[in-house]
Design a protein around this motif. Structure first.
Motif, PDB file in Angstrom:
ATOM      1  N   THR A 216     -22.528 -49.420  -1.705  1.00 34.00           N
ATOM      2  CA  THR A 216     -21.354 -48.662  -1.283  1.00 34.00           C
ATOM      3  C   THR A 216     -20.946 -47.622  -2.315  1.00 34.00           C
ATOM      4  O   THR A 216     -20.568 -46.492  -1.967  1.00 34.00           O
ATOM      5  N   THR A 217     -21.032 -47.971  -3.601  1.00 31.58           N
ATOM      6  CA  THR A 217     -20.645 -47.040  -4.660  1.00 31.58           C
ATOM      7  C   THR A 217     -21.488 -45.777  -4.622  1.00 31.58           C
ATOM      8  O   THR A 217     -20.970 -44.659  -4.769  1.00 31.58           O
ATOM      9  N   SER A 218     -22.800 -45.938  -4.402  1.00 28.14           N
ATOM     10  CA  SER A 218     -23.684 -44.780  -4.346  1.00 28.14           C
ATOM     11  C   SER A 218     -23.314 -43.857  -3.198  1.00 28.14           C
ATOM     12  O   SER A 218     -23.212 -42.629  -3.359  1.00 28.14           O
ATOM     13  N   PHE A 219     -23.113 -44.423  -2.012  1.00 26.07           N
ATOM     14  CA  PHE A 219     -22.780 -43.610  -0.848  1.00 26.07           C
ATOM     15  C   PHE A 219     -21.420 -42.926  -1.009  1.00 26.07           C
ATOM     16  O   PHE A 219     -21.250 -41.753  -0.634  1.00 26.07           O
ATOM     17  N   LEU A 220     -20.461 -43.648  -1.585  1.00 29.11           N
ATOM     18  CA  LEU A 220     -19.145 -43.057  -1.810  1.00 29.11           C
ATOM     19  C   LEU A 220     -19.213 -41.939  -2.848  1.00 29.11           C
ATOM     20  O   LEU A 220     -18.532 -40.912  -2.716  1.00 29.11           O
ATOM     21  N   THR A 221     -20.024 -42.122  -3.886  1.00 32.73           N
ATOM     22  CA  THR A 221     -20.171 -41.093  -4.921  1.00 32.73           C
ATOM     23  C   THR A 221     -20.737 -39.813  -4.341  1.00 32.73           C
ATOM     24  O   THR A 221     -20.203 -38.715  -4.561  1.00 32.73           O
ATOM     25  N   VAL A 222     -21.844 -39.921  -3.602  1.00 31.31           N
ATOM     26  CA  VAL A 222     -22.468 -38.742  -2.989  1.00 31.31           C
ATOM     27  C   VAL A 222     -21.516 -38.101  -1.989  1.00 31.31           C
ATOM     28  O   VAL A 222     -21.344 -36.871  -1.958  1.00 31.31           O
ATOM     29  N   GLY A 223     -20.872 -38.903  -1.150  1.00 29.30           N
ATOM     30  CA  GLY A 223     -19.947 -38.370  -0.162  1.00 29.30           C
ATOM     31  C   GLY A 223     -18.768 -37.659  -0.804  1.00 29.30           C
ATOM     32  O   GLY A 223     -18.345 -36.585  -0.340  1.00 29.30           O
ATOM     33  N   PHE A 224     -18.236 -38.234  -1.882  1.00 29.09           N
ATOM     34  CA  PHE A 224     -17.110 -37.621  -2.585  1.00 29.09           C
ATOM     35  C   PHE A 224     -17.506 -36.268  -3.160  1.00 29.09           C
ATOM     36  O   PHE A 224     -16.787 -35.274  -3.015  1.00 29.09           O
ATOM     37  N   LEU A 225     -18.663 -36.217  -3.840  1.00 33.19           N
ATOM     38  CA  LEU A 225     -19.110 -34.960  -4.442  1.00 33.19           C
ATOM     39  C   LEU A 225     -19.363 -33.897  -3.385  1.00 33.19           C
ATOM     40  O   LEU A 225     -18.992 -32.730  -3.557  1.00 33.19           O
ATOM     41  N   ALA A 226     -20.020 -34.280  -2.293  1.00 38.74           N
ATOM     42  CA  ALA A 226     -20.327 -33.311  -1.246  1.00 38.74           C
ATOM     43  C   ALA A 226     -19.053 -32.788  -0.588  1.00 38.74           C
ATOM     44  O   ALA A 226     -18.898 -31.575  -0.366  1.00 38.74           O
ATOM     45  N   LEU A 227     -18.124 -33.687  -0.288  1.00 31.59           N
ATOM     46  CA  LEU A 227     -16.927 -33.305   0.463  1.00 31.59           C
ATOM     47  C   LEU A 227     -15.920 -32.548  -0.393  1.00 31.59           C
ATOM     48  O   LEU A 227     -15.351 -31.541   0.047  1.00 31.59           O
ATOM     49  N   PHE A 228     -15.702 -33.012  -1.625  1.00 29.42           N
ATOM     50  CA  PHE A 228     -14.646 -32.425  -2.452  1.00 29.42           C
ATOM     51  C   PHE A 228     -15.175 -31.427  -3.488  1.00 29.42           C
ATOM     52  O   PHE A 228     -14.702 -30.287  -3.547  1.00 29.42           O
ATOM     53  N   ALA A 229     -16.150 -31.838  -4.320  1.00 30.69           N
ATOM     54  CA  ALA A 229     -16.622 -30.969  -5.402  1.00 30.69           C
ATOM     55  C   ALA A 229     -17.473 -29.817  -4.890  1.00 30.69           C
ATOM     56  O   ALA A 229     -17.573 -28.780  -5.564  1.00 30.69           O
ATOM     57  N   SER A 230     -18.106 -29.961  -3.728  1.00 34.40           N
ATOM     58  CA  SER A 230     -18.958 -28.898  -3.187  1.00 34.40           C
ATOM     59  C   SER A 230     -18.283 -28.193  -2.020  1.00 34.40           C
ATOM     60  O   SER A 230     -17.755 -27.098  -2.161  1.00 34.40           O
ATOM     61  N   PHE A 231     -18.265 -28.830  -0.859  1.00 33.00           N
ATOM     62  CA  PHE A 231     -17.752 -28.199   0.357  1.00 33.00           C
ATOM     63  C   PHE A 231     -16.278 -27.811   0.196  1.00 33.00           C
ATOM     64  O   PHE A 231     -15.898 -26.661   0.417  1.00 33.00           O
ATOM     65  N   GLY A 232     -15.435 -28.759  -0.198  1.00 39.91           N
ATOM     66  CA  GLY A 232     -14.006 -28.484  -0.309  1.00 39.91           C
ATOM     67  C   GLY A 232     -13.678 -27.440  -1.353  1.00 39.91           C
ATOM     68  O   GLY A 232     -12.883 -26.523  -1.114  1.00 39.91           O
TER      69      GLY A 232
END
Length: 296
Positions: A216-232
């Motif tokens: 879960t930590t891995s998926f949340l880390t990638v999702g967080f970076l993609a959604l907030f640090a990149s796309f957002g």
């Protein structure tokens, strides 16, 4: 809420979105292989972009074919080096250092533009460049300039310096290399180029035995970076620039390292050292002086 009100609100939120990458890099440095993290972050970002940009990418496929070399180079710099090198560096340096070193990238942009494209640099800009670079050296040396004689730098800081240089070259290429594609289409194509460049290195990293855990930590880390640090972050930056103009948008370069230092203290428990304050006292005014002409 009007678009202008939204842009003003995002002006306070966007720095946190950008520095979330630096904080996550440090928080997960012992949990996720660095190249794999860069690859999956940008692959997930590309997936987020597709619903908005897929049709436009197809419409501009001829331009993508013509510009494929630039797209691969930009992807290698912006998503490859600026992604993986920061994550590698985070293993041996702090999020605070990453933010302050990265803050000096506008200085390198001015220098590269001066020597590669003969853009003029005023004496005031030269003073700002010297001041800011001295501040970066102070941070890398941890306030002890004696380490210059022994060249005993922290490896992580040097990885981040390389990433910062890559970001400056990336920014210069975006400005000076012509493109027939709209901004968002070009950005998506660059992300795709970065994913292609990162793929063989990610495979090699995995073959060497350094695989990301499937939890879960891995998926949340990638999702967080993609959604907030990149796309957002990129969407917020674009809206601020389009609505408020270049001047207010330039505030981001000052706010990001400040937000980063405060959040690193609150979230990661990092201490602010005297050399951080001394370095910031040189880097931030130096950026202002060095970029003053462009903002005028």
């Amino acid at each position: 809420m009007s678009e202008r009100q939204l842009a003003l609100a995002l002006l306070l939120i966007a720095p946190a979105l950008f520095c979330s990458n630096m904080l996550t890099a440090r928080a997960t440095h012992d949990l996720f292989p660095p190249i794999a993290l860069a690859f999956w972050r940008w692959f997930a970002t590309l997936l987020l972009l597709m619903p908005f940009i897929a049709a436009a990418l197809w419409q501009h496929r001829s331009a993508i074919r013509r510009e494929w070399r630039d797209l691969l180079i930009l992807g290698a710099l912006g998503m490859g080096v600026c992604g993986a090198f920061v994550y590698i560096g985070a293993d041996t340096t702090t999020a605070t250092n990453i933010g302050l070193i990265y803050a000096a990238s506008p200085i390198l942009i001015v220098l590269i533009a001066r020597f590669a494209y003969q853009e003029t640099v005023s004496p005031l800009q030269s003073l700002g460049i010297a001041l800011s670079l001295t501040g970066v050296v102070a941070i890398i040396c941890r306030g002890d300039f004696g380490v210059l004689a022994g060249l005993s730098f922290a490896a992580g800081d040097l990885w981040v310096v390389c990433a910062m240089i890559a970001w400056a070259i990336y920014s210069i290429m975006l400005r000076h290399r012509p493109s027939a594609m709209p901004l968002m289409v070009r950005f998506a194509a660059i992300v795709g180029g970065g994913v292609l460049i990162l793929l063989p290195f990610t495979i090699a990293e995995g073959v060497s035995g350094d695989l990301p855990p499937l939890n879960t930590t891995s998926f949340l880390t990638v999702g967080f970076l993609a959604l907030f640090a990149s796309f957002g972050a990129y969407q917020a930056y674009g809206l601020i620039q389009r609505t408020l103009g270049a001047g207010p948008t330039g505030l981001l370069m000052y706010l990001i390292p400040l937000y980063n230092a405060v959040l690193a203290f609150l979230v990661l428990g990092e201490d602010l050292q005297l050399y951080h304050l001394v370095g910031a006292a040189m880097v931030l005014p130096g950026i202002y002086l060095a970029t003053r002409k462009a903002a005028a």
